[in-house]
Write an enzyme that holds these catalytic residues in place. Structure first.
Site, PDB file in Angstrom:
ATOM      1  CG  HIS A 229      -0.117   0.194   2.523  1.00 17.13           C
ATOM      2  ND1 HIS A 229       0.511  -0.851   3.164  1.00 17.13           N
ATOM      3  CD2 HIS A 229       0.162   1.300   3.268  1.00 17.13           C
ATOM      4  CE1 HIS A 229       1.135  -0.414   4.239  1.00 17.13           C
ATOM      5  NE2 HIS A 229       0.946   0.898   4.332  1.00 17.13           N
ATOM      6  CG  ASP A 231       1.823   5.093   4.747  1.00 16.04           C
ATOM      7  OD1 ASP A 231       1.254   3.995   4.628  1.00 16.04           O
ATOM      8  OD2 ASP A 231       2.868   5.246   5.423  1.00 16.04           O
ATOM      9  CG  HIS A 286       5.099   1.010   2.722  1.00 17.87           C
ATOM     10  ND1 HIS A 286       4.500   2.117   2.159  1.00 17.87           N
ATOM     11  CD2 HIS A 286       4.589   0.939   3.976  1.00 17.87           C
ATOM     12  CE1 HIS A 286       3.675   2.677   3.031  1.00 17.87           C
ATOM     13  NE2 HIS A 286       3.706   1.979   4.144  1.00 17.87           N
ATOM     14  NE  ARG A 296       7.617  -4.465  10.944  1.00 16.51           N
ATOM     15  CZ  ARG A 296       8.699  -3.705  10.745  1.00 16.51           C
ATOM     16  NH1 ARG A 296       9.908  -4.189  11.001  1.00 16.51           N
ATOM     17  NH2 ARG A 296       8.572  -2.475  10.312  1.00 16.51           N
TER      18      ARG A 296
HETATM   19  C1  LIG Z   1      -4.742   8.473   8.887  1.00 13.79           C
HETATM   20  C2  LIG Z   1      -4.736   7.210   8.557  1.00 13.79           C
HETATM   21  C3  LIG Z   1      -3.740   6.586   7.676  1.00 13.79           C
HETATM   22  C4  LIG Z   1      -4.205   5.139   7.577  1.00 13.79           C
HETATM   23  C5  LIG Z   1      -5.661   5.290   7.742  1.00 13.79           C
HETATM   24  C6  LIG Z   1      -5.725   6.207   8.944  1.00 13.79           C
HETATM   25  O1  LIG Z   1      -7.013   6.624   9.114  1.00 13.79           O
HETATM   26  C7  LIG Z   1      -5.265   5.494  10.209  1.00 13.79           C
HETATM   27  C8  LIG Z   1      -4.679   4.169   9.904  1.00 13.79           C
HETATM   28  C9  LIG Z   1      -3.671   4.285   8.748  1.00 13.79           C
HETATM   29  C10 LIG Z   1      -3.377   2.940   8.133  1.00 13.79           C
HETATM   30  C11 LIG Z   1      -2.313   2.117   8.894  1.00 13.79           C
HETATM   31  C12 LIG Z   1      -2.079   0.787   8.167  1.00 13.79           C
HETATM   32  C13 LIG Z   1      -1.914   0.978   6.649  1.00 13.79           C
HETATM   33  C14 LIG Z   1      -3.017   1.922   6.105  1.00 13.79           C
HETATM   34  C15 LIG Z   1      -3.000   1.976   4.592  1.00 13.79           C
HETATM   35  C16 LIG Z   1      -4.334   1.474   6.694  1.00 13.79           C
HETATM   36  O2  LIG Z   1      -5.075   0.626   6.255  1.00 13.79           O
HETATM   37  O3  LIG Z   1      -4.547   2.153   7.876  1.00 13.79           O
HETATM   38  C17 LIG Z   1      -2.867   3.286   6.753  1.00 13.79           C
HETATM   39  C18 LIG Z   1      -3.829   4.379   6.310  1.00 13.79           C
HETATM   40  C19 LIG Z   1      -3.369   5.253   5.159  1.00 13.79           C
HETATM   41  O4  LIG Z   1      -2.243   5.779   5.131  1.00 13.79           O
HETATM   42  O5  LIG Z   1      -4.173   5.404   4.244  1.00 13.79           O
HETATM   43  O1  LIG Z   2       5.038  -2.070  10.297  1.00 12.84           O
HETATM   44  C1  LIG Z   2       5.541  -1.399   9.443  1.00 12.84           C
HETATM   45  O2  LIG Z   2       6.733  -1.270   9.330  1.00 12.84           O
HETATM   46  C2  LIG Z   2       4.722  -0.680   8.404  1.00 12.84           C
HETATM   47  C3  LIG Z   2       3.494  -0.071   8.936  1.00 12.84           C
HETATM   48  C4  LIG Z   2       2.776   0.668   7.867  1.00 12.84           C
HETATM   49  O3  LIG Z   2       3.096   0.611   6.709  1.00 12.84           O
HETATM   50  C5  LIG Z   2       1.646   1.510   8.241  1.00 12.84           C
HETATM   51  O4  LIG Z   2       1.245   1.508   9.431  1.00 12.84           O
HETATM   52  O5  LIG Z   2       1.139   2.205   7.338  1.00 12.84           O
HETATM   53 FE   LIG Z   3       2.158   2.197   5.562  1.00 14.41          FE
END
Ligand SMILES: C=C1C[C@]23C[C@@]1(O)CC[C@H]2[C@@]12CCC[C@@](C)(C(=O)O1)[C@H]2[C@@H]3C(=O)O
Ligand SMILES: O=C(O)CCC(=O)C(=O)O
Ligand SMILES: [Fe+2]
Length: 347
Positions: A229, A231, A286, A296
């Site tokens: 994915h 961010d 990533h 982890r």
């Molecule tokens: C602000 C945010 C980024 C995130 C979605 C969120 O609302 C909080 C969780 C974040 C996260 C963490 C894991 C990977 C990710 C893609 C997800 O599913 O939730 C990221 C989100 C993002 O960056 O889109």
């Molecule tokens: O665990 C990690 O190193 C990655 C976490 C991550 O990609 C995320 O929270 O968006």
């Molecule tokens: Fe991420």
């Protein structure tokens, strides 16, 4: 008043089949629900010799180093970042304690499908038919309500540490953003015109914190910790415990491991940075692969502007390659289209 980040996410109710992570402690074989058949699992052959740059925030040439790292990788390790090691260790310890709770207790703090804070699977899970070897706890705004469910009598310590961690991360993220704008050659005088970054409302914007846990996995080659994915926000600051797993994808190279560097935080560019840099800086694709013997943990801080900010290529780019979008609309677009959200904004 602008919509808060948690409200923006609340409007994007998740369509999840499985909202509850596995009870990892009770599992000894990889269940079918967690078996992935990815063809692109291979690490780059150059993986061992390629490495993400380590940048000292106080280096005299930090701007140039950041420019090069962002252009080539969209990511760097940051040292001398000013976040006390004791705070990072304290936050990691709380994450360990949280994920170490019995599953019945963690489920009391489950994130609701339209909620932002709480325990559960990653938001991106709804786009994949298989489940990830992962459990997370998201904090947006106050964690008190959920922390009380986890530790009815001693939730304050957790909340104080998380508040303090977010406050420190926010200041660091702002400092990094200014450095990145410098790296993009935005003059000091013009900075405040871009996304209103000098206004109090910009500084008051709400970020998000994500605690991640990837327990030891009985068959790591067939499982996925966190699916590939990018961010969504401007930048992410990540602490990883002393356990490998994070990898980034480089076009023409393949998956490159990002092993932890002692005392460093990983900084990676998100989708909004890709837009404002007019695609000069990549948003980092990533993933996390699980480990057979080591558990982890990671803590990701996501930093972005207020949700009503208009995100567009910086005004210095005369031929913008993205249409302007508010963060609120981008969140909604991403929750429907995931990685197709950025191409949809391409001009
Ligand atoms: C602000 C945010 C980024 C995130 C979605 C969120 O609302 C909080 C969780 C974040 C996260 C963490 C894991 C990977 C990710 C893609 C997800 O599913 O939730 C990221 C989100 C993002 O960056 O889109
Ligand atoms: O665990 C990690 O190193 C990655 C976490 C991550 O990609 C995320 O929270 O968006
Ligand atoms: Fe991420």
């Amino acid at each position: 008043m602008a919509t808060s980040l948690s409200e923006a996410y609340r409007d994007t109710t998740l369509q999840l089949k499985h909202i509850i992570p596995l009870d990892f402690d009770s599992i000894h074989d990889l269940p079918e629900s967690h078996v992935w058949t990815t063809k692109d699992n291979l690490l780059s052959e150059k993986g061992d010799i390629l490495s993400i740059p380590v940048i000292d925030l106080n280096a005299l040439n930090a701007t140039e180093l950041v420019r090069n790292a962002c252009q080539k990788w969209g990511m760097f390790h940051l040292i001398n970042h000013g976040i006390p090691l004791s705070l990072v260790e304290e936050a990691e310890e709380h994450a360990r304690r949280l994920f170490g709770l019995p599953v019945e207790r963690k489920l009391k703090a489950l994130r609701s499908p339209s909620g932002a804070t709480g325990y559960g699977v990653a938001r991106i899970s709804q786009f994949f038919s298989k489940s990830m070897w992962h459990e997370g706890f998201t904090i947006m705004g106050s964690a008190v309500e959920h922390a009380k469910e986890l530790w009815p009598d001693e939730y304050e310590e957790f909340c104080d540490t998380m508040d303090n961690y977010q406050k420190k991360m926010k200041s660091l993220a702002y400092e990094i953003l200014l450095l990145i704008l410098k790296a993009l050659e935005v003059d000091d005088q013009n900075q405040d015109q871009e996304m209103n970054i000098c206004s109090p409302s910009f500084y008051q914007s709400e970020g998000a914190l994500q605690l991640n846990s990837y327990p030891c996995c009985p068959n790591p080659n067939r499982a996925v910790g966190l699916a590939p994915h990018t961010d969504s926000l401007l930048l992410t600051i990540l602490h990883q415990n002393n356990t490998n797993g994070l990898q980034i994808f480089q076009e023409g190279v393949g998956w490159v491991p990002v092993p932890p560097v002692s005392g460093a935080l990983v900084v990676n560019m998100g989708d909004l940075m890709h837009i404002i840099s007019n695609a000069r800086f990549p948003t980092v694709y990533h993933r996390v692969v699980p480990n057979e013997t080591k558990h982890r943990f990671s803590i990701a801080y996501f930093y972005g502007p207020p949700t009503d900010s208009i995100i567009a290529p910086l005004s210095k780019f005369q031929i913008p390659c993205f249409r302007p979008v508010t963060l609120k609309d981008y969140i909604s677009l991403k929750s429907k289209h995931l990685e197709k959200a950025l191409p949809l904004l391409r001009i």
